[in-house]
Design a protein around this motif. Structure first.
Motif, PDB file in Angstrom:
ATOM      1  N   ARG A 118       0.772   7.436   2.455  1.00 12.08           N
ATOM      2  CA  ARG A 118       1.218   6.402   1.860  1.00 12.08           C
ATOM      3  C   ARG A 118       1.914   6.558   0.649  1.00 12.08           C
ATOM      4  O   ARG A 118       2.739   5.868   0.099  1.00 12.08           O
ATOM      5  N   CYS A 122       5.232   4.512   0.276  1.00 14.58           N
ATOM      6  CA  CYS A 122       4.855   3.181   0.015  1.00 14.58           C
ATOM      7  C   CYS A 122       6.343   2.531  -0.974  1.00 14.58           C
ATOM      8  O   CYS A 122       6.574   3.314  -1.963  1.00 14.58           O
ATOM      9  N   HIS A 124       5.828  -0.486  -2.352  1.00 14.95           N
ATOM     10  CA  HIS A 124       5.183  -1.928  -2.803  1.00 14.95           C
ATOM     11  C   HIS A 124       5.371  -1.643  -4.588  1.00 14.95           C
ATOM     12  O   HIS A 124       5.034  -0.624  -4.640  1.00 14.95           O
ATOM     13  N   VAL A 127       1.740  -0.986  -5.949  1.00 17.02           N
ATOM     14  CA  VAL A 127       0.832   0.104  -5.417  1.00 17.02           C
ATOM     15  C   VAL A 127       1.464   1.581  -5.650  1.00 17.02           C
ATOM     16  O   VAL A 127       0.902   2.386  -5.958  1.00 17.02           O
ATOM     17  N   CYS A 140      -3.366   0.019  -0.820  1.00 13.53           N
ATOM     18  CA  CYS A 140      -2.973  -0.516   0.449  1.00 13.53           C
ATOM     19  C   CYS A 140      -3.908  -1.214   1.424  1.00 13.53           C
ATOM     20  O   CYS A 140      -3.713  -2.268   2.111  1.00 13.53           O
ATOM     21  N   THR A 144      -3.879  -4.857   3.487  1.00 11.81           N
ATOM     22  CA  THR A 144      -3.540  -4.865   4.656  1.00 11.81           C
ATOM     23  C   THR A 144      -4.429  -4.919   5.891  1.00 11.81           C
ATOM     24  O   THR A 144      -4.283  -4.880   6.926  1.00 11.81           O
ATOM     25  N   CYS A 162       0.677  -7.821   1.327  1.00 12.31           N
ATOM     26  CA  CYS A 162       1.923  -7.177   1.170  1.00 12.31           C
ATOM     27  C   CYS A 162       2.911  -7.622   1.970  1.00 12.31           C
ATOM     28  O   CYS A 162       2.955  -7.714   3.009  1.00 12.31           O
ATOM     29  N   HIS A 165       4.398  -5.140   4.838  1.00  8.66           N
ATOM     30  CA  HIS A 165       3.722  -4.918   5.910  1.00  8.66           C
ATOM     31  C   HIS A 165       3.696  -6.517   6.758  1.00  8.66           C
ATOM     32  O   HIS A 165       3.895  -6.143   8.142  1.00  8.66           O
ATOM     33  N   CYS A 197       7.704  -2.052   5.435  1.00  7.03           N
ATOM     34  CA  CYS A 197       6.776  -1.168   5.069  1.00  7.03           C
ATOM     35  C   CYS A 197       7.154   0.232   5.682  1.00  7.03           C
ATOM     36  O   CYS A 197       6.924   0.562   6.940  1.00  7.03           O
TER      37      CYS A 197
END
Ligand code: SF4
Length: 795
Positions: A118, A122, A124, A127, A140, A144, A162, A165, A197
């Motif tokens: 991740r 990732c 985000h 994050v 995460c 999620t 998220c 996601h 994602c």
């Protein structure tokens, strides 16, 4: 770059252009796949191993209707990215070459993706800023996990979710991204553009793609493999590339280290979980009761595994499918159980070194705390269930407790092949106690066994994987093909040299007794000075360990050797810190590019020796100072050697020699990354002159070490090196066709020869069979059965 176009029809391959090693490599690969067996292949560095491998396997997939998925495992993220880029170029080429619309369509519908953590995938905004992988994972999961998603969807805005996601969840599974080959950068870009994602996109597409490229751990570490690779089909072709250290990866994936701060943190987490249970009892006691009921029924893991906080660390066939034992079913009982276990581990921190088997550890644990083996085995599973029930956030804070639970499950599952080592001090020289619990796996075959059992074809390959027979022995499998290829060159593009003594005739060696002898240190130094004078651009020097490098560099400083080297080149040093090393590397490359030239001092088994290429001007010479033996006083190594001797009859010296030479080969192999590249490989230690040592080097290096070059003094080596560089710069001879580059005609000629050879072989075998039959008749006394039956033998 040469691309291969292979059609594995029933009996032969068609390749448009390749180099001889690639052809031989692909023939052996095909034999392995046809036989649905395993193989160990060593292919010289820089001869296009990855492209040959991908070409053959992709053709195989496209040709046969039963598309066998390719699972390609590599060591590092840059290597994964490189393999994906190679696959992408290959598929573009295949599309260009496709003749009919049907073929074109087939090539277009091909999927290839890569998976990494991740932390790397990732997008985000908050994050992805986290620096630590465990924190990214935990944050995460907070956004999620199934419970949070359900709550957020029922009552929008009540909890944070998220968006990337959520957007992915709306798409049709199996059709999350259009067909094609995506590098990690491509997936990130696609994710940003389409607001989905990338990490979960790849995870969810894995069952539908033709090729997946990821790290060794996704198959070898049961904690990760259980979550990520469980659904991959059994007829998949598995490739472990750069697999020269695969035994170490296997061992690491099942070993755990617990330090004092970790145990303290685990104890705090147990307290936190206890408080949370009390709180839930007051607000929503039904949750705990539900969990209890589920555990009674034995429904251990009914939830979707994608968001699992931790997976069972044991191997699939060792998993228990029973209900969780009664004494840890109730949440508060489990907490009390964990508390006792952590306290026991903390109390086991004596001033003395301790070494015991899992069985004796369990016996002692039972005597003191009454903790039995069975509930201990379920610790990891039970903790996961509890964390899910309590809907904990910031799971990174229970990371240490998770490790303790993993340790508990492993120690209670395996009796053989593991050892517990408790060391009171972190290093040999430390005076302040800082006990470390090593739960160490001694047998690499344990982690890889499920891979061999589950998948029909496993390919183990690398540029330096000699001696080949060591791997089947250590990993306990039988290969159908085991091959090391030589290197065909129209001119010697590399020169391996063994320097056994200095110009003053003093023998040089990194042997413990003489390694700090001033004469040896000075001779090592003069090798560096002389080479920095004559070699253009970059020189990489390797030492057996950081400690040794530090002492030598300090001594060289005092002797004025570094000042001398500085006149010709800049000096950069690798350190255990990854950031410092990458800055040093960047500047080293800059100095090589701008003509100032540089020397990089690094260590075998360090970051630089693995996965970083020193092609062309970045590495015109590589010097291996000493034989890179492991630190034999390490207790873990001693235990492993003992185990290998007892279980597999591999002698200590045999393993240590093999390990040292594979690391030396790995270091010097960095210098050559293609047939147009050139470089010097200097082995500076008198022990390299021994034939038994050299025999452990890859065939493609060993074949070019001449008798003269295997026992040189520094000045002789310099003379030979000068001559080599003069030749290489004056005789470009780019035309390698027919010798080190085959055209289609050369390939056909080779195929015809091969067929002729096979026909002769078959003929010879037939003759042998006929002779055997004749022998049989003779063996029966020259009479056939009928005659014998009618004979009156009663004399
Ligand atoms: S779901 Fe994807 S984008 Fe969202 S936090 Fe997790 S890894 Fe990052």
């Amino acid at each position: 770059m040469i691309y291969l176009h292979v059609h594995p029809s029933q009996h032969e391959m068609q390749v448009t252009e390749c180099i001889p090693e690639q052809y031989a490599y692909m023939c052996d690969l095909k034999r392995t796949l046809d036989a649905t067996g395993h193989c160990v292949l060593e292919m010289p560095s820089g001869t296009g191993k990855t492209v040959s491998l991908l070409s053959l396997i992709v053709s195989y997939q496209q040709f046969y209707p039963t598309k066998r998925k390719l699972i390609y495992c590599s060591r590092t993220v840059p290597e994964i990215e490189k393999a994906l880029a190679e696959l992408k170029r290959l598929m573009e080429y295949r599309q260009e070459c496709a003749e009919t619309d049907e073929e074109k369509e087939k090539e277009r519908n091909f999927y290839g993706i890569g998976l990494t953590s991740r932390k790397n995938l990732c997008i985000h905004p908050e994050v992805s800023k986290e620096k630590k992988g465990v924190v990214v994972d935990a944050r995460c999961r907070d956004l999620t996990n199934a419970a949070v998603c359900e709550k957020g969807r029922q009552n929008p805005g009540s909890v944070e979710l998220c968006d990337w996601h959520e957007e992915l969840g709306k798409r049709e599974p199996g059709n999350l991204i259009p067909p094609g080959v995506y590098t990690l950068a491509d997936v990130l870009e696609y994710g940003r553009d389409n607001k989905v994602c990338p990490y979960f996109l790849v995870r969810r597409m894995m069952p539908f793609v033709d090729v997946v490229i990821y790290s060794f751990h996704y198959l070898l570490d049961p904690k990760v493999a259980e979550q990520v690779s469980k659904e991959l089909s059994k007829d998949a072709i598995v490739v472990f590339d750069e697999a020269h250290n695969i035994d170490n990866v296997c061992i690491e994936s099942l070993s755990i280290d617990l330090t004092r701060p970790m145990l303290d943190s685990a104890a705090r987490s147990v307290g936190r979980l206890g408080d949370k249970i009390e709180e839930i009892k007051k607000t929503d006691a039904s949750k705990l009761q539900d969990e209890y009921a589920k555990l009674v029924e034995g429904l251990q893991d009914a939830a979707d595994n994608e968001d699992a906080f931790m997976s069972n660390p044991v191997l699939p066939e060792d998993l228990l499918k029973e209900a969780i034992p009664g004494n840890i079913r109730k949440a508060e009982h489990f907490i009390a159980f964990l508390k006792r276990f952590v306290e026991y581990l903390k109390a086991c921190a004596p001033d003395l070194f301790l070494q015991e088997t899992p069985l004796s550890f369990l016996q002692h644990l039972k005597d003191i705390t009454y903790i039995e083996r069975r509930p201990l085995r379920f610790c990891a599973e039970r903790l996961q269930s509890l964390v899910r029930t309590l809907e904990l956030d910031r799971l990174d804070e229970v990371h240490s407790l998770q490790k303790v639970a993993t340790f508990a499950t492993l120690v209670a599952t395996y009796e053989r092949g593991f050892l517990l080592i408790l060391e009171p001090f972190e290093t040999d020289n430390a005076t302040v106690p800082n006990p470390i619990f090593h739960f160490t796996c001694l047998d690499p075959s344990i982690a890889i066994k499920p891979v061999f059992e589950r998948f029909s074809s496993v390919v183990i390959t690398s540029g330096t994987i000699s001696p080949l027979d060591m791997y089947p022995k250590m990993l306990q499998f039988t290969p159908v093909v085991q091959e090391s290829y030589s290197m065909t060159l129209t001119r010697n593009s590399f020169l391996p040299l063994v320097i056994t003594r200095g110009s003053d005739q003093v023998a040089i060696s990194s042997r413990f007794e003489v390694r700090n002898d001033p004469a040896v240190v000075r001779n090592f130094g003069s090798i560096l000075i002389e080479y920095s004078k004559i070699v253009p651009d970059g020189i990489v020097a390797f030492f057996p360990s950081y400690l040794y490098m530090e002492s030598i560099v300090a001594a060289w400083n005092d002797m004025g050797i570094l000042n001398e080297v500085w006149k010709h080149k800049l000096i950069f040093v690798e350190t255990p810190d990854a950031n410092e090393t990458s800055i040093a590397l960047e500047n080293y490359r800059r100095a090589c590019d701008n003509g100032r030239g540089a020397v990089l001092l690094s260590v075998a088994r360090g970051k630089v020796s693995e996965g970083i290429d020193f092609d062309h001007n970045y590495g015109r010479a590589v010097i291996m100072f000493g034989v890179p033996y492991q630190y034999t006083e390490s207790r873990i190594l001693k235990a492993r050697l003992e185990y290998l001797r007892d279980a597999y009859r591999i002698r200590e010296s045999e393993f240590l020699g093999f390990d040292a030479m594979r690391n030396a080969a790995q270091c010097v192999g960095r210098v050559l990354r293609g047939k147009t590249d050139w470089g010097l490989m200097v082995f500076a230690d008198k022990r390299f002159a021994r034939a038994d040592k050299r025999a452990k080097l890859p065939r493609w290096i060993n074949q070019y070490i001449t008798e003269t070059a295997s026992n040189l003094s520094t000045d002789m080596a310099i003379t030979l090196s000068k001559l080599f560089m003069r030749t290489i710069s004056q005789n470009p001879n780019e035309n390698q066709t027919g010798i080190s580059l085959w055209t289609i005609e050369d390939i056909e000629k080779a195929q015809a020869q091969q067929k002729e050879q096979q026909a002769i072989e078959a003929e010879r075998r037939r003759d042998d069979d006929v002779m055997d039959e004749d022998d049989d008749e003779y063996g029966n006394g020259g009479f056939d059965d009928e005659v014998l039956a009618n004979m009156d033998l009663d004399v």
